[in-house]
Each structure stands twice: as structure tokens, then as C-alpha cells.
Design a protein around this motif. Structure first.
Motif, short mmCIF file in Angstrom:
data_model
loop_
_atom_site.label_atom_id
_atom_site.label_comp_id
_atom_site.label_asym_id
_atom_site.label_seq_id
_atom_site.Cartn_x
_atom_site.Cartn_y
_atom_site.Cartn_z
N GLN A 1 19.41 25.04 86.72
CA GLN A 1 18.27 24.38 85.87
C GLN A 1 18.32 24.64 84.40
N TYR A 2 19.00 25.91 84.17
CA TYR A 2 19.43 26.06 82.60
C TYR A 2 20.28 24.98 82.10
N ARG B 1 18.24 21.48 82.21
CA ARG B 1 17.06 21.32 80.89
C ARG B 1 17.68 21.55 79.79
N ASN B 2 18.82 22.12 79.38
CA ASN B 2 19.40 21.93 78.09
C ASN B 2 19.76 20.72 77.70
N VAL C 1 16.32 18.47 77.02
CA VAL C 1 15.63 18.82 75.71
C VAL C 1 16.60 18.38 74.67
N ARG C 2 17.81 18.11 74.59
CA ARG C 2 18.44 17.18 73.74
C ARG C 2 18.70 15.94 74.03
N ARG D 1 23.40 27.53 70.57
CA ARG D 1 22.91 28.34 71.70
C ARG D 1 23.72 29.57 71.51
N VAL E 1 14.37 27.05 77.62
CA VAL E 1 14.37 26.11 78.59
C VAL E 1 13.86 26.73 80.15
N TYR F 1 6.59 28.18 79.26
CA TYR F 1 7.97 28.43 78.60
C TYR F 1 7.44 29.32 77.48
#
Lengths: 388, 231
Positions: A6-7, A10-11, A14-15, A284, B101, B142
């Protein structure tokens, strides 16, 4: 892989812009790659499906194409008496002596003229190829200047409606029918009464002979039988193999062109992916330091970033494959280098092509992601944690 | 003094700044008792964060011995040290260092992914810990949906979810307002006094040291005083 999936996902989410642009670049490469393979598949399918499985085609020894071949009338008479030739329902040999010539016709959407195959045949020609069916109008009448045209000719050339007249060999020929040959090469041909065509082109001999064999003998056995008769210096092939062989040069060209384009585009897309992933690592760095501090090992960080790159590439790959499937709705016409005649064929998507395209996407992801992932994994924890 | 959990002998650490060698720690000797709450204080550049990083196993000393619960961590390989950190150290950072995230619950669950616990147990444990720090109603939020104090409490929950031997905190109140800082310090104090966690905290804030039972002062890479707090 212990960094949560999921990390990774989702990364990417978000971009949105960078993910979208990079995936778009990859999609373009995959689209081009898949389309080229689909074109090649369409070409092969068109030519492989041309002809019937039990039909044997005879050409002059050494002739690669029907236009180059000549079969004399006395040879044809000998062949008709061969026991291997099956009989038709009317007890006559199921054999078609055909003349094949090229003419130039005006395409409806182009300025230049293109070569079209005109096949002089008889009702036996249709009987030997049951897939060729009249879809509009009628068969040509024997001894007349009637012609029937393939569905691809009707679609792509001007003045090809029923009743229209086409001028070639110093004669006007009237279109009396359109046939559908189930997307085979015959769809790009004009069929006409053999005797009329021979007269018009002042030919005394045939180009090829096609016949249905009585039994399933190997093609080598049939070739030996013909070779044993010194009067018949002929090449013997299964009709389907004959047309399949005609796809080789064009197929090779399409593949070389396609691979060249794919390689050039994929270098660009891979560099794009590398830039995106490098930016992801740079943005990151602190997160990477935190993950390492929490106990995630270098290999886990490397794997996470590599997977992120592959997922990004696969998103592009899936978009590219999806886009390429729409190419199935379009047809492609080009000159077959071996016959010098125009050939119309479609784009054909297969599971293997989709798989190959996704493998290319994955490869781009792996190549584009390896360096940034390696860089991320090898960051010093303390330095990474200091990064804002 | 009770059994020391951290034993540091003649610890030295230098960094290169360009071609110049900067000696950050100049032979530190220190013992931290099990169940203790130690505050490391000193001006900027005194070496307190470097010392904390070495104790936490995210950096390696040049010279000297660094033993945690009897294990010389300076001799461990990179992978062994990573595994040791995941089992023994809980980290609290000044700027929380949460994954933006992931939700609060997923952030807390992160260190548990390195354990053998199944997904259900991981979830249940993360929720329990978040409830314990007063964020049971913020599981699906979040980090950007939480205040600074709440984010630091999520970070504390993440630090204790694996039940580590040692909690290291680098300026845990440095980015918080007075009230939030007070909440965080009270939470750390509870972890120390009620759960018996050993805590080593770097701070600039003299008022933050009232929760510690030992204050260590560093200056220019040397330990200048080691005194019991008057809490």
C-alpha cells in the motif's frame, strides 16, 4: 517484501502528474510494440489462412510468386489426368488452372495507383476455396468481361461499386459481384473469367494450377511423384504454405521496423522512468532513513523501489495494451514486397502479444528502477534522516 | 545503581567535513540504568544526537565499546544491526517521521511487519497501542489530518508497538507547542514509570528534563556532567 504494498501504491497515487506522465511514456512504447506485433500477426494470419488445407498449388520450379510462374497447357493436361487429383461432384477433376496478373488501380484515399492481383479462374476456383463467397451481386459469367472483386478492393479503391467499370488490358470490365474471403489475401484480389483474361493479356499459358488431393499424402511424396515425370518441372506446395511463405519478407520488414522504433522509444521511456524514480527517492530520502532506522534492511528498500518502478511500468503497459486492442478495428494496406501487389490486413491481438508487451513494460520498469532503487537502499541512515 | 542497559566506554566518532576531520565524540564513558529515563543535553554541535544515533544502532563508532543489554552492537553486521534495531529500539523523532501516505494505524503497524505476527494480530496490537496514546478515534487518519501533538503520539505508538528494550527520542518536543509538548512528555514519563521502558532523550529544553531521572550534559564532544534529576 516487507515494505507494505500500500505504501508503494499510494506513493504512486499521490504523485499523480509524474506517475501519469511516466506511465504515459511507457504506454506509448508498449502501444507501438504491441501494434507492430499485431500487424505482423495480422499479416501472417491473412496469408496463412489464405487457401484450403487440402489444396495443392503447382508453380514453375524456382518461382516464388504466382506472377513469376508459368505452366504450359500440355503440362496442365498431364496434371489433370493424375490420380492424385480429386474429382469434383460433376466427376471432373477438382482443379483450377489460373492466370495471375498485376494491374494498377486508383485508391480512393491516395493520389498514387497501387498494384492489384487479377486472378483468371473458373467456377472450380471458387469450389476449391469454399471460404470465398459472393456477398453482393453475382459470380462472373464465363466468357464475359464480368469481374468480381474482393471486399478489401471494394473498400479501398475508387469506382468499385456494383455496375462500375474498370479499364485494364485495353478493355472495360464490369463489376458484377463482391466476394468475402474471410479476411484472407483473396480479399485484395479481382477474380475474372480465366479465358477472357488470357485473351485480354494475350497469354497462352497459365500461371499456377491448384487442385484438391485425393488423399493425405505428405507434400514430399507428391513432390517426388511430380519430379519423377520429366515433363513436369514444377514446385509442389500446400496452398496455405505457399501464401504463408509470401509473408516472410514483409513480416521481416515489419519486425525490423517495429523493433527499431520500440528500442528507440523504450530508451526514452526508460530514462523517463529513471528520472521519475530518482525524483521519488530524492523526495522520500527522510522516509527511507526512517524505514531503515525502524529495521527495514537494504534489500527490502531496494525491492520496494524496484517494485514501485515495475508497478509504474505495468500501469503504462496495461494502458498501452488496452490502447493497442483498438487497432483491431482498423485495417492496414501495404505492398507485399514478394508479389508487388497490395495486400490488406488487420491488426490482430493475441494473449501472447499482450504478454510480450507487458514483459517489455516490466523490463523498462526494472531497468529504469534499478539505479534509483540501489541508490535508495544505500543511503546512510543518519544522512537520510537529516534530509528534510 | 541498577543494572546498566547501556554501557559506553571510550566512545569516539569523527566525521569528514570536506577534507577536514571533525571529532564529534571524544571518548565518552556512560552507563544508563535499565528502566531509567536519561536526558542528553548540550548546545548545538555538542555531539548529543551523534551519541543517540550510536546508541540506537543507526551509526557506528570509530573507536570504543558500545554494549546494549550485554551485546556489543558495534560488532554487528549491517543486517544484524537492522534486525537488532527492529527488536530492541523504538525511535521518536523531532519531526515525527511518519509515512505521509499511510494512515495512523498503518504507520504504527509498520515496525510489526518485521515481526512474525500475522496481519490480524498486527492490526489488533496497533489499535490497542493507538488507543493507549489516546488516538483510538484517529486510526484511519493520515498524518496531514492530525495535529503536531497527535502526530508525535502516533510516532510514540510506533516506537513502543514492538515492545522494545530501549526508546530513543531526538528532540521529541522540539516541534510542538507548550501543551502538546507537555502531553508528549507526560506520555513518555508514563511509559518509563508504568511500563518500565528505558528512555534516552535528546533535548534542548531544560524544562523537558523534569521527566528524566538522569541528565547528561555534553559539550564539544565530551561528557561534562552526569547528574540525577531533581524530579
Amino acid at each position: 517484501m516487507r515494505v507494505p504494498f500500500q505504501y508503494i501504491i499510494r506513493n504512486l497515487l499521490v504523485r499523480k502528474v509524474t506517475t501519469g506522465l511516466t506511465a504515459g511514456g511507457m504506454a506509448l512504447v508498449v502501444f507501438v510494440f504491441a501494434s507492430i506485433l499485431m500487424l505482423d500477426e495480422g499479416l501472417k494470419k491473412t496469408l496463412v489462412n489464405t487457401g484450403e488445407i487440402n489444396n495443392i498449388i503447382l508453380t514453375r520450379k524456382g518461382s516464388d510468386t504466382e506472377v513469376q510462374s508459368t505452366i504450359y497447357r500440355d503440362q496442365a493436361s498431364i496434371i489433370e489426368t493424375k490420380p492424385i487429383v480429386a474429382n469434383s461432384v460433376d466427376a471432373t477433376p477438382l482443379l483450377s488452372k489460373e492466370l495471375v496478373v498485376l494491374i494498377s488501380l486508383q485508391k480512393s484515399n491516395a493520389k498514387q495507383q497501387s498494384n492489384v492481383v487479377v486472378r483468371g479462374t473458373s467456377t472450380k476456383g471458387f469450389e476449391l476455396r469454399p471460404d470465398v463467397q459472393i456477398s453482393e451481386g453475382n459470380f462472373f459469367r464465363s466468357g464475359s468481361s464480368d469481374i468480381v472483386i474482393g471486399s478489401a478492393i471494394a473498400k479501398e479503391y475508387s469506382n468499385t461499386n456494383l455496375g462500375d467499370q474498370i479499364y485494364f488490358a485495353q478493355r472495360l470490365w464490369t463489376i458484377v459481384g463482391v466476394f468475402d474471403a474471410k479476411k484472407t489475401a483473396f480479399d485484395s484480389e479481382i477474380w475474372v473469367s480465366r479465358e477472357q483474361l488470357m485473351q485480354a493479356f494475350r497469354r497462352k499459358n497459365f500461371s499456377i494450377i491448384v487442385f484438391r488431393s485425393t488423399e493425405k499424402q505428405s507434400i514430399n511424396t507428391i513432390q517426388k511423384e511430380f519430379d519423377s515425370d520429366p515433363r513436369l518441372s514444377l514446385d509442389v506446395k500446400l496452398e496455405q504454405d505457399f501464401y504463408k511463405d509470401q509473408s516472410k519478407a514483409l513480416s521481416k520488414f515489419i519486425n525490423i521496423l517495429g523493433m527499431t522504433l520500440t528500442i528507440i522509444f523504450s530508451v526514452g521511456a526508460t530514462i523517463g522512468s529513471m528520472i521519475t524514480m530518482n525524483a521519488a527517492v530524492a523526495n522520500r530520502t527522510n522516509e527511507i532513513g526512517t524505514l531503515r532506522a525502524l529495521g527495514f534492511k537494504k534489500i527490502e528498500i531496494l525491492t520496494a523501489f524496484l517494485i514501485e518502478s515495475i508497478v509504474l511500468a505495468l500501469i503504462g503497459g496495461l494502458i498501452g495494451v488496452f490502447g493497442a486492442t483498438f487497432m483491431e478495428f482498423s485495417d492496414f494496406t501495404t505492398t507485399n514486397f514478394q508479389t508487388f501487389a497490395d495486400l490488406s490486413f488487420g491488426f490482430v491481438m493475441t494473449p501472447i502479444i499482450a504478454l510480450k508487451a507487458l514483459i517489455i513494460a516490466t523490463l523498462m520498469g526494472v531497468i529504469g528502477g534499478t539505479f534509483p532503487a540501489f541508490h535508495a537502499a544505500n543511503l546512510e541512515i543518519v544522512d537520510a534522516l537529516r534530509s528534510k | 545503581m541498577t543494572t546498566p542497559i547501556v554501557e559506553i566506554t571510550d566512545l569516539r566518532k569523527s566525521y569528514f567535513r570536506g577534507e577536514q576531520v571533525v571529532e564529534v565524540l571524544k571518548g565518552i564513558n556512560l552507563k544508563v540504568s535499565e528502566g531509567g529515563f536519561t536526558a542528553l543535553m548540550g548546545p548545538s554541535g555538542s555531539g548529543k544526537s551523534t551519541l543517540l544515533n550510536l546508541i540506537a544502532g543507526i551509526d557506528k563508532p570509530d573507536v570504543g565499546s558500545l554494549t546494549i543489554s550485554g551485546l556489543d552492537i558495534s560488532s554487528l553486521s549491517e543486517n544484524d544491526l537492522a534486525e537488532w534495531r527492529s527488536n530492541n529500539v523504538g525511535f521518536i523523532f523531532q519531526f515525527y517521521n511518519l509515512m505521509p501516505v499511510l494512515t495512523a494505524e498503518q504507520n504504527v503497524e509498520l515496525p510489526l511487519l518485521l515481526s512474525d505476527l500475522d496481519a490480524k494480530s498486527r492490526k489488533s496490537r496497533s489499535r490497542t497501542i493507538l488507543e493507549m496514546v489516546g488516538l483510538g478515534d484517529r486510526l484511519d487518519h493520515y498524518p496531514n489530518e492530525l495535529s503536531g501533538g497527535q502526530q508525535q503520539r502516533v510516532a510514540i505508538a510506533r516506537a513502543i508497538v514492538t515492545d522494545p528494550t530501549l526508546i530513543v527520542a531526538d528532540e521529541p518536543t522540539g516541534d510542538l507547542d507548550r501543551n502538546s509538548a507537555s502531553d508528549v512528555l507526560n506520555l513518555l514519563q508514563r511509559l518509563n514509570s508504568e511500563a518500565g521502558k528505558t528512555i534516552i532523550m535528546v533535548t534542548h529544553d531544560i524544562s523537558a528534563t523534569h521527566v528524566a531521572n538522569e541528565v547528561v550534559h555534553l559539550d564539544k564532544g565530551e561528557l561534562i556532567s552526569n547528574e540525577a534529576s531533581n524530579k
